[in-house]
Design a protein around this motif. Structure first.
Motif, PDB file in Angstrom:
ATOM      1  N   VAL A  40      55.295  40.322  36.291  1.00 45.69           N
ATOM      2  CA  VAL A  40      54.553  41.528  35.912  1.00 45.69           C
ATOM      3  C   VAL A  40      55.562  42.582  35.479  1.00 45.69           C
ATOM      4  N   ARG A  41      55.438  43.027  34.256  1.00 37.99           N
ATOM      5  CA  ARG A  41      56.348  44.065  33.739  1.00 37.99           C
ATOM      6  C   ARG A  41      55.759  45.450  33.988  1.00 37.99           C
ATOM      7  N   ARG A  42      54.559  45.673  33.510  1.00 34.26           N
ATOM      8  CA  ARG A  42      53.939  46.995  33.704  1.00 34.26           C
ATOM      9  C   ARG A  42      53.322  47.085  35.097  1.00 34.26           C
ATOM     10  N   GLY A  43      53.649  48.136  35.815  1.00 37.43           N
ATOM     11  CA  GLY A  43      53.111  48.292  37.160  1.00 37.43           C
ATOM     12  C   GLY A  43      53.632  47.221  38.084  1.00 37.43           C
ATOM     13  N   ASN A  99      40.441  50.615  40.688  1.00 33.78           N
ATOM     14  CA  ASN A  99      41.087  49.846  41.743  1.00 33.78           C
ATOM     15  C   ASN A  99      40.617  48.407  41.627  1.00 33.78           C
ATOM     16  N   TYR A 100      41.537  47.503  41.750  1.00 33.78           N
ATOM     17  CA  TYR A 100      41.200  46.104  41.495  1.00 33.78           C
ATOM     18  C   TYR A 100      42.155  45.181  42.221  1.00 33.78           C
ATOM     19  N   ARG A 101      41.726  43.931  42.297  1.00 31.32           N
ATOM     20  CA  ARG A 101      42.598  42.815  42.657  1.00 31.32           C
ATOM     21  C   ARG A 101      42.363  41.755  41.591  1.00 31.32           C
ATOM     22  N   SER A 102      43.409  41.320  40.942  1.00 27.76           N
ATOM     23  CA  SER A 102      43.226  40.336  39.872  1.00 27.76           C
ATOM     24  C   SER A 102      44.296  39.264  39.959  1.00 27.76           C
ATOM     25  N   VAL A 103      43.942  38.107  39.411  1.00 31.23           N
ATOM     26  CA  VAL A 103      44.865  36.960  39.394  1.00 31.23           C
ATOM     27  C   VAL A 103      44.914  36.410  37.981  1.00 31.23           C
ATOM     28  N   VAL A 104      46.107  36.034  37.566  1.00 35.16           N
ATOM     29  CA  VAL A 104      46.302  35.327  36.293  1.00 35.16           C
ATOM     30  C   VAL A 104      46.987  34.005  36.614  1.00 35.16           C
ATOM     31  N   VAL A 105      46.409  32.908  36.123  1.00 34.57           N
ATOM     32  CA  VAL A 105      46.942  31.561  36.375  1.00 34.57           C
ATOM     33  C   VAL A 105      47.245  30.903  35.031  1.00 34.57           C
ATOM     34  N   ALA A 125      49.361  37.826  40.980  1.00 36.47           N
ATOM     35  CA  ALA A 125      48.261  38.724  41.341  1.00 36.47           C
ATOM     36  C   ALA A 125      48.725  40.145  41.097  1.00 36.47           C
ATOM     37  N   LYS A 126      47.758  41.007  40.856  1.00 39.96           N
ATOM     38  CA  LYS A 126      48.075  42.430  40.715  1.00 39.96           C
ATOM     39  C   LYS A 126      47.005  43.192  41.479  1.00 39.96           C
ATOM     40  N   VAL A 127      47.432  44.193  42.241  1.00 40.40           N
ATOM     41  CA  VAL A 127      46.512  44.910  43.127  1.00 40.40           C
ATOM     42  C   VAL A 127      46.722  46.409  42.953  1.00 40.40           C
ATOM     43  N   HIS A 171      49.322  55.419  37.281  1.00 44.23           N
ATOM     44  CA  HIS A 171      48.349  55.288  36.203  1.00 44.23           C
ATOM     45  C   HIS A 171      48.116  53.809  35.929  1.00 44.23           C
ATOM     46  N   PHE A 172      46.909  53.473  35.407  1.00 44.34           N
ATOM     47  CA  PHE A 172      46.580  52.073  35.158  1.00 44.34           C
ATOM     48  C   PHE A 172      47.696  51.377  34.403  1.00 44.34           C
ATOM     49  N   SER A 173      47.988  50.184  34.828  1.00 40.58           N
ATOM     50  CA  SER A 173      48.980  49.370  34.122  1.00 40.58           C
ATOM     51  C   SER A 173      49.003  48.004  34.745  1.00 40.58           C
TER      52      SER A 173
HETATM   53  C1  LIG Z   1      39.787  45.936  36.319  1.00 40.12           C
HETATM   54  C2  LIG Z   1      41.095  46.177  35.580  1.00 40.12           C
HETATM   55  C3  LIG Z   1      41.181  47.230  34.694  1.00 40.12           C
HETATM   56  C4  LIG Z   1      42.367  47.477  34.000  1.00 40.12           C
HETATM   57  N1  LIG Z   1      42.405  48.497  33.093  1.00 40.12           N
HETATM   58  C5  LIG Z   1      43.506  48.673  32.342  1.00 40.12           C
HETATM   59  C6  LIG Z   1      43.535  49.624  31.291  1.00 40.12           C
HETATM   60  O1  LIG Z   1      42.562  50.316  31.026  1.00 40.12           O
HETATM   61  N2  LIG Z   1      44.671  49.753  30.566  1.00 40.12           N
HETATM   62  C7  LIG Z   1      45.765  48.974  30.807  1.00 40.12           C
HETATM   63  O2  LIG Z   1      46.774  49.120  30.111  1.00 40.12           O
HETATM   64  N3  LIG Z   1      45.764  48.069  31.800  1.00 40.12           N
HETATM   65  C8  LIG Z   1      44.664  47.884  32.549  1.00 40.12           C
HETATM   66  N4  LIG Z   1      44.654  46.924  33.532  1.00 40.12           N
HETATM   67  C9  LIG Z   1      45.906  46.199  33.808  1.00 40.12           C
HETATM   68  C10 LIG Z   1      46.070  45.025  32.832  1.00 40.12           C
HETATM   69  O3  LIG Z   1      45.451  43.871  33.421  1.00 40.12           O
HETATM   70  C11 LIG Z   1      47.549  44.680  32.591  1.00 40.12           C
HETATM   71  O4  LIG Z   1      48.192  44.413  33.816  1.00 40.12           O
HETATM   72  C12 LIG Z   1      48.296  45.800  31.891  1.00 40.12           C
HETATM   73  O5  LIG Z   1      47.609  46.216  30.723  1.00 40.12           O
HETATM   74  C13 LIG Z   1      49.711  45.368  31.512  1.00 40.12           C
HETATM   75  O6  LIG Z   1      49.620  44.469  30.424  1.00 40.12           O
HETATM   76  P1  LIG Z   1      50.942  43.816  29.840  1.00 40.12           P
HETATM   77  O7  LIG Z   1      50.553  42.918  28.707  1.00 40.12           O
HETATM   78  O8  LIG Z   1      51.961  44.889  29.608  1.00 40.12           O
HETATM   79  O9  LIG Z   1      51.347  42.905  31.076  1.00 40.12           O
HETATM   80  P2  LIG Z   1      52.723  42.378  31.550  1.00 40.12           P
HETATM   81  O10 LIG Z   1      53.148  43.121  32.759  1.00 40.12           O
HETATM   82  O11 LIG Z   1      53.693  42.245  30.413  1.00 40.12           O
HETATM   83  O12 LIG Z   1      52.252  40.902  31.974  1.00 40.12           O
HETATM   84  C14 LIG Z   1      53.208  39.912  32.299  1.00 40.12           C
HETATM   85  C15 LIG Z   1      52.576  38.951  33.277  1.00 40.12           C
HETATM   86  O13 LIG Z   1      52.196  39.685  34.436  1.00 40.12           O
HETATM   87  C16 LIG Z   1      51.022  39.130  34.991  1.00 40.12           C
HETATM   88  N5  LIG Z   1      49.920  40.145  34.963  1.00 40.12           N
HETATM   89  C17 LIG Z   1      49.762  41.182  34.113  1.00 40.12           C
HETATM   90  N6  LIG Z   1      48.614  41.852  34.403  1.00 40.12           N
HETATM   91  C18 LIG Z   1      48.060  41.206  35.448  1.00 40.12           C
HETATM   92  C19 LIG Z   1      46.893  41.433  36.181  1.00 40.12           C
HETATM   93  N7  LIG Z   1      46.022  42.460  35.909  1.00 40.12           N
HETATM   94  N8  LIG Z   1      46.611  40.598  37.206  1.00 40.12           N
HETATM   95  C20 LIG Z   1      47.443  39.568  37.527  1.00 40.12           C
HETATM   96  N9  LIG Z   1      48.580  39.311  36.850  1.00 40.12           N
HETATM   97  C21 LIG Z   1      48.884  40.131  35.823  1.00 40.12           C
HETATM   98  C22 LIG Z   1      50.628  37.948  34.111  1.00 40.12           C
HETATM   99  O14 LIG Z   1      51.165  36.770  34.674  1.00 40.12           O
HETATM  100  C23 LIG Z   1      51.294  38.302  32.795  1.00 40.12           C
HETATM  101  O15 LIG Z   1      51.509  37.160  31.995  1.00 40.12           O
HETATM  102  C24 LIG Z   1      43.489  46.653  34.241  1.00 40.12           C
HETATM  103  C25 LIG Z   1      43.397  45.600  35.133  1.00 40.12           C
HETATM  104  C26 LIG Z   1      42.208  45.345  35.788  1.00 40.12           C
HETATM  105  C27 LIG Z   1      42.135  44.181  36.717  1.00 40.12           C
END
Ligand SMILES: Cc1cc2nc3c(=O)[nH]c(=O)nc-3n(C[C@H](O)[C@H](O)[C@H](O)COP(=O)(O)OP(=O)(O)OC[C@H]3O[C@@H](n4cnc5c(N)ncnc54)[C@H](O)[C@@H]3O)c2cc1C
Length: 230
Positions: free
Chosen positions: A13-16, A103-109, A164-166, A228-230
């Motif tokens: 996970v890069r962002r957040g 607020n969330y809990r998410s998984v990427v597989v 997972a991201k929480v 902030h969301f990320s």
């Molecule tokens: C309900 C919900 C609402 C969201 N709303 C926003 C929004 O409005 N704007 C926004 O920018 N982001 C939002 N996000 C977060 C979004 O899912 C991404 O994490 C975020 O946009 C970063 O994307 P990126 O491509 O830079 O991810 P990166 O950090 O580059 O992703 C790299 C790897 O990290 C893992 N990863 C990334 N995100 C997730 C995740 N959510 N869960 C599990 N593993 C993850 C994956 O394995 C992915 O391949 C939200 C998430 C959820 C669950």
């Protein structure tokens, strides 16, 4: 088996990053609480498709099922797939439009799906699918017959790479916004079942089973940092 999934180039996970979780306990708890997954795959003509579907889990393997005529189940095996499960825990209301979040809990597989040919594994997968959605139901239902089994494709996806991201907690505000006269905070959200509605053919006097009357998805989750969301 390690308690954590390895952090790979795909799953880091890069962002957040402070919200990232790689431990099996967190990943599996989110998968087990969710009801719907979204499967992304690339079709043979190169187009990305994301489709929602039900799923079940046995150990490190996720199972999805559907009609043998399903294009998703046919094309999904042709290449890599990515599966997500998201639990929405709250709407985060900020003093600025920019800092609204969730607020969330998410998984990427990530993985490669395979068709389940072994009859015993297929039976177990179908039980897992039903039990995932309604625990206790398989003892209360007719098992699939030979025709139904032949019409059903089951795909297995070994969870080799997962993240997972929480997100928890209140909005993140700009210091200059903290005195603004707007309410800010979290509207908690939860999936809550209502009372069971009987099918018209159910004999009068046959009550809904206890596992439906007391139906709940698993509750409680770990916490993490805020921003902030990320
Ligand atoms: C309900 C919900 C609402 C969201 N709303 C926003 C929004 O409005 N704007 C926004 O920018 N982001 C939002 N996000 C977060 C979004 O899912 C991404 O994490 C975020 O946009 C970063 O994307 P990126 O491509 O830079 O991810 P990166 O950090 O580059 O992703 C790299 C790897 O990290 C893992 N990863 C990334 N995100 C997730 C995740 N959510 N869960 C599990 N593993 C993850 C994956 O394995 C992915 O391949 C939200 C998430 C959820 C669950």
């Amino acid at each position: 088996m390690s308690a954590d999934f390895a952090v790979t180039d795909l799953t880091r996970v890069r962002r957040g990053a402070a919200r990232a979780r790689y431990d099996r306990a967190t990943v599996f708890a989110i998968l087990d609480e969710g009801l719907v997954c979204h499967i992304a795959h690339v079709t043979p003509d190169g187009r990305p498709v994301v489709l929602p579907t039900a799923y079940g889990r046995i150990g490190d393997t996720l199972y999805v099922h559907g009609s043998t005529a399903s294009r998703m189940l046919g094309a999904g095996v042709a290449g890599p797939v990515c599966v997500t499960v998201t639990l929405l825990d709250g709407l985060v209301v900020s003093r600025s439009a920019f800092h609204h979040s969730m607020n969330y809990r998410s998984v990427v597989v990530f993985g490669t799906a395979r068709v389940v040919d072994d009859p015993d594994e297929k039976d177990a997968a179908l039980v897992a699918l039903v039990e995932h959605v309604v625990p206790g139901r398989t003892g209360d239902t007719r098992p699939p017959n030979r025709r139904e089994l032949a019409a059903t494709t089951v795909l297995a996806l070994t969870v080799d790479e997962a993240s997972a991201k929480v997100r928890t907690g209140p909005p993140v505000e700009e210091p200059a916004d903290e005195g603004l006269p707007y309410w800010a905070g979290v509207l908690p959200m939860r999936l809550t079942p209502l009372a069971p509605v009987a099918d018209p053919l159910v004999p009068s006097g046959l009550a809904p089973p206890a596992y439906l009357q007391s139906y709940r998805r698993p509750a409680g989750h770990s916490s993490s940092g805020l921003s902030h969301f990320s």
